[in-house]
Scaffold this active site. Structure first.
Site, PDB file in Angstrom:
ATOM      1  CD  GLU A 132      -2.756   1.629   0.763  1.00 31.37           C
ATOM      2  OE1 GLU A 132      -2.548   1.758  -0.447  1.00 31.37           O
ATOM      3  OE2 GLU A 132      -3.855   1.806   1.305  1.00 31.37           O
ATOM      4  CB  THR A 185      -4.094   8.016  -1.548  1.00 31.22           C
ATOM      5  OG1 THR A 185      -5.291   7.310  -1.858  1.00 31.22           O
ATOM      6  CG2 THR A 185      -3.935   8.088  -0.046  1.00 31.22           C
TER       7      THR A 185
HETATM    8  N1  HSE Z   1      -6.632   7.215   5.617  1.00 35.44           N
HETATM    9  C1  HSE Z   1      -6.166   7.341   4.269  1.00 35.44           C
HETATM   10  C2  HSE Z   1      -6.331   8.782   3.823  1.00 35.44           C
HETATM   11  C3  HSE Z   1      -6.963   6.436   3.377  1.00 35.44           C
HETATM   12  O1  HSE Z   1      -7.418   9.326   4.037  1.00 35.44           O
HETATM   13  O2  HSE Z   1      -5.393   9.357   3.284  1.00 35.44           O
HETATM   14  C4  HSE Z   1      -6.614   6.557   1.923  1.00 35.44           C
HETATM   15  O3  HSE Z   1      -7.493   5.782   1.153  1.00 35.44           O
END
Ligand code: HSE
Length: 311
Positions: A132, A185
């Site tokens: 990831e 992201t």
């Molecule tokens: N917690 C992470 C974010 C999840 O919000 O950046 C990314 O899918």
């Protein structure tokens, strides 16, 4: 399929869940990714085929989340076996539904089964996280852990990682509206503030604590009151066209609450009836249609199983 080959499904997931940035997520029944691993005569790990990604994902094993996860595991346990990897993406990239996490999780579960390693989920977790990391440039387990363990998962801490499974309310439905926009992201993380005012910290901790209590006790009214995010949503919602109108349509349709799924652009809305979940899907899609943006909706209860070995 024979014992030389294995196919594994890993589900999409909703992370953050309002106030739980990087610490809360749950698994959906659909969509999800499939990984097929096959032992090969060569001594190489290689990606032989990727479908459903529109040609966007790398075949370079150092850059693809699935192969990086497998490589991390094989390096740790000093495993030298040739494996070919096929990835069937069944959800959009940059959707906010944990696409890269699903591939990384399916990959580590598949290699564990294929090579009969007998590793448990806690042992697999660190390698899925390594995969990831390639996509999001950060270690966060709120997609990986739900996809791997299933259900609703709280990450109490990261050093060392401490994963806690929260009971799912029987009648909890999640509607996803996925507008056809891609948000990386890594980019959605880069715009977040480094520090948080004390008043926002108080609001956020109050809401996450009561959300967990509401989920664990199936208190739908408390879940509804707790789905507030004072820190992340105000910043990231600017990346999503029509965000407040879509969210309003979900609330007007009877949602307990709604917010950004992961780093977006998908929104999730929780409800405690299938009829309401369906109405949310229809009404939010109408709003997104009116903006001239394509979209996909999904309706799912919490997926308690997580990954599935398909054969
Ligand atoms: N917690 C992470 C974010 C999840 O919000 O950046 C990314 O899918």
């Amino acid at each position: 399929m024979n014992s030389q080959s294995i196919k594994v499904f890993a589900p999409a997931s909703v992370s953050n869940v309002g106030p739980g940035f990087d610490i809360l997520g749950f698994a959906l029944h659909e969509p999800g990714d499939e990984i097929i691993l096959t032992k090969s005569d060569s001594d190489k790990l290689e990606i032989t085929n990727i479908t459903g990604d529109g040609g966007k994902l790398p075949y370079d094993i150092e850059k693809n989340t699935a192969s990086v996860a497998i490589k991390s595991l094989m390096d740790k346990y000093e495993i030298r076996v040739g494996i070919s990897v096929e990835i069937n993406k069944k959800m959009g990239l940059g959707s906010g539904l944990g696409s890269s996490a699903a591939s990384a999780v399916a990959a580590v579960v598949a290699v564990n089964e294929l090579l009969e390693l007998g590793l448990n989920k806690n042992q697999l977790l660190e390698h899925a996280l390594a995969g990831e990391f390639v996509a999001s440039k950060a270690i966060h387990a709120d997609n990986v852990a739900p996809a791997l363990f299933g259900g609703i998962v709280l990450i109490r801490g990261y050093h060392p990682i401490d994963v806690i499974q929260i009971p799912s309310p029987e009648e909890l439905y999640c509607t996803i509206i996925y507008p056809d926009i891609e948000i990386k992201t890594s980019e959605a993380r880069a715009i977040l503030p480094d520090s948080v005012p004390l008043k926002d910290m108080i609001s956020q901790t109050g809401n996450i604590a009561s959300l967990i209590y509401g989920l664990a006790t199936s208190d739908y009214k408390l879940i509804s009151r707790s789905l507030n995010d004072a820190v992340i949503e105000p910043v990231r919602s600017k990346l999503i066209s029509g965000y407040s109108e879509i969210k309003k349509a979900a609330i007007d349709a009877g949602a307990l609450g709604s917010s950004i799924s992961g780093s977006g652009p998908s929104l999730f809305a929780l409800s405690n009836s299938e009829d309401v979940a369906n109405k949310i899907a229809v009404d939010t899609k109408t709003v997104v249609d009116s903006l001239g943006i394509g979209s996909i909706t999904y309706i799912s209860k919490i997926n308690e199983a997580g990954t599935k070995i398909l054969g």
